[in-house]
Design a protein around this motif. Structure first.
Motif, PDB file in Angstrom:
ATOM      1  N   UNK A   3       0.832  -1.204   0.000  1.00 27.42           N
ATOM      2  CA  UNK A   3       0.000   0.000   0.000  1.00 27.42           C
ATOM      3  C   UNK A   3       0.867   1.255   0.000  1.00 27.42           C
ATOM      4  N   UNK A   4       1.950   1.235   0.768  1.00 25.40           N
ATOM      5  CA  UNK A   4       2.849   2.394   0.795  1.00 25.40           C
ATOM      6  C   UNK A   4       3.524   2.584  -0.562  1.00 25.40           C
ATOM      7  N   UNK A   5       3.869   1.491  -1.242  1.00 32.07           N
ATOM      8  CA  UNK A   5       4.494   1.579  -2.559  1.00 32.07           C
ATOM      9  C   UNK A   5       3.548   2.205  -3.580  1.00 32.07           C
ATOM     10  N   UNK A   6       2.246   1.953  -3.405  1.00 30.15           N
ATOM     11  CA  UNK A   6       1.254   2.509  -4.333  1.00 30.15           C
ATOM     12  C   UNK A   6       0.925   3.964  -4.046  1.00 30.15           C
ATOM     13  N   UNK A   7       1.572   4.539  -3.029  1.00 31.05           N
ATOM     14  CA  UNK A   7       1.404   5.960  -2.771  1.00 31.05           C
ATOM     15  C   UNK A   7       0.523   6.313  -1.601  1.00 31.05           C
ATOM     16  N   UNK A   8       0.050   5.329  -0.863  1.00 30.89           N
ATOM     17  CA  UNK A   8      -0.808   5.619   0.288  1.00 30.89           C
ATOM     18  C   UNK A   8       0.011   6.231   1.414  1.00 30.89           C
ATOM     19  N   UNK A   9      -0.580   7.214   2.082  1.00 28.92           N
ATOM     20  CA  UNK A   9       0.102   7.828   3.218  1.00 28.92           C
ATOM     21  C   UNK A   9       0.130   6.864   4.389  1.00 28.92           C
TER      22      UNK A   9
ATOM     23  N   UNK B  49      -0.989   7.295   7.377  1.00 33.09           N
ATOM     24  CA  UNK B  49      -2.278   7.257   8.065  1.00 33.09           C
ATOM     25  C   UNK B  49      -3.288   6.434   7.280  1.00 33.09           C
ATOM     26  N   UNK B  50      -3.243   6.539   5.949  1.00 33.97           N
ATOM     27  CA  UNK B  50      -4.146   5.753   5.110  1.00 33.97           C
ATOM     28  C   UNK B  50      -3.829   4.269   5.222  1.00 33.97           C
ATOM     29  N   UNK B  51      -2.549   3.930   5.249  1.00 33.30           N
ATOM     30  CA  UNK B  51      -2.144   2.534   5.419  1.00 33.30           C
ATOM     31  C   UNK B  51      -2.642   2.002   6.758  1.00 33.30           C
ATOM     32  N   UNK B  52      -2.517   2.829   7.785  1.00 34.00           N
ATOM     33  CA  UNK B  52      -2.961   2.395   9.109  1.00 34.00           C
ATOM     34  C   UNK B  52      -4.469   2.159   9.133  1.00 34.00           C
ATOM     35  N   UNK B  53      -5.240   3.086   8.530  1.00 36.41           N
ATOM     36  CA  UNK B  53      -6.703   2.976   8.568  1.00 36.41           C
ATOM     37  C   UNK B  53      -7.234   1.896   7.645  1.00 36.41           C
ATOM     38  N   UNK B  54      -6.669   1.803   6.437  1.00 35.28           N
ATOM     39  CA  UNK B  54      -7.253   0.936   5.417  1.00 35.28           C
ATOM     40  C   UNK B  54      -6.629  -0.456   5.371  1.00 35.28           C
ATOM     41  N   UNK B  55      -5.423  -0.615   5.905  1.00 35.18           N
ATOM     42  CA  UNK B  55      -4.743  -1.907   5.817  1.00 35.18           C
ATOM     43  C   UNK B  55      -4.458  -2.490   7.194  1.00 35.18           C
ATOM     44  N   UNK B  56      -3.776  -1.721   8.038  1.00 37.23           N
ATOM     45  CA  UNK B  56      -3.329  -2.266   9.323  1.00 37.23           C
ATOM     46  C   UNK B  56      -4.497  -2.616  10.233  1.00 37.23           C
TER      47      UNK B  56
END
Length: 270
Positions: free
Chosen positions: A174-180, A182-189
């Motif tokens: 997700x981070x490689x695709x450009x997600x911030x 906070x977005x990684x934390x909310x949408x993935x973690x």
């Protein structure tokens, strides 16, 4: 051709008496007191006693304060667990040890510590009282604070364990695709560790519901304001033992329900 999965070997035959006898005594030691509650409970008048105003007050206050304490623990404990699991910094082991101290600290000592910090003359409480006019000791808010103090480590440990067991490759993708972050934390973690968060929240709520020592020390025992179910049980033992049994049965039922719902996480079996 697939190989059959090996099953763990289980010992057959009669268990040795040297193990069976103390195991049986251990079962009796743990189960008989609980059975005593069921045997001595005033079943014919149970509904009437549960409907008594003081019992309903204690029940209502306990449910509200335990829920608020759990929400506070979620708000503070999930980021704290993420910090311990994902960030490497000097003193992390010491911080983890300090966070888990309330697990082994006598609750009364925790209540005294809260008074020294958040009391009207405490390190922080004096500033809250003089600047904001906020007083926590011997209030309903004080009950929430005391319950959150003793219950938060259960949530932090559960969520940190879930974070350490989670696959970080999805977060990296997700981070490689450009997600911030906070977005990684909310949408993935968070979706990845949701079962751990839920289990920690349930344990946290159950611990807050049964808190006694820190609550009576920091918040007192005022009916309708700070008297939760454990405090009501303590008071009822001196005046109306049957009411104490009824409240104890309610707490026992909640505890059994919590453990039954989390049995897979504790034992790994259905």
């Amino acid at each position: 051709m697939t190989r059959s999965r090996r099953r763990p070997h289980r010992s057959q035959g009669r268990p040795p008496w040297l193990l069976l006898l103390p195991a049986t005594l251990g079962i009796a030691f743990l189960v008989l007191p609980l059975a005593g509650l069921l045997v001595r409970a005033p079943w014919p008048t149970m509904a009437e006693r549960l409907a008594e105003p003081q019992v309903l007050q204690a029940l209502r206050l306990s449910l509200v304060t335990a829920t608020l304490a759990t929400l506070a623990c979620l708000l503070l404990g999930v980021p704290l667990a993420w910090l311990l699991a994902r960030v490497t910094f000097p003193g992390r082991r010491l911080l983890r040890a300090l966070i888990t101290v309330p697990l082994v600290l006598p609750p009364v000592v925790g209540g005294v510590a809260l008074l020294l910090v958040l009391g009207r003359r405490g390190l922080v409480g004096q500033w809250l009282d003089e600047t904001l006019g906020v007083t926590l000791p011997f209030t309903t808010a004080g009950v929430v604070v005391a319950e959150a103090f003793v219950a938060m480590p259960f949530l932090v440990i559960s969520v940190e364990g879930a974070l350490r067991a989670a696959d970080t490759r999805l977060e990296e993708a997700a981070a490689t695709l450009g997600a911030s972050r906070m977005t990684v934390f909310r949408r993935v973690t968070l979706p990845l560790v949701a079962p751990g968060v839920l289990a920690g929240a349930v344990l946290c709520w159950a611990r807050a519901l049964g808190e006694f020592g820190a609550t009576i020390t920091f918040a007192g025992n005022f009916p309708g304001q700070t008297q939760t179910m454990p405090l009501a049980v303590y008071l009822a033992l001196e005046t109306e033992p049957e009411a104490a049994v009824v409240l104890s049965l309610v707490l026992l039922a909640v505890s059994v329900a919590i453990l039954a719902s989390l049995r897979d996480r504790w034992t790994g079996t259905a």
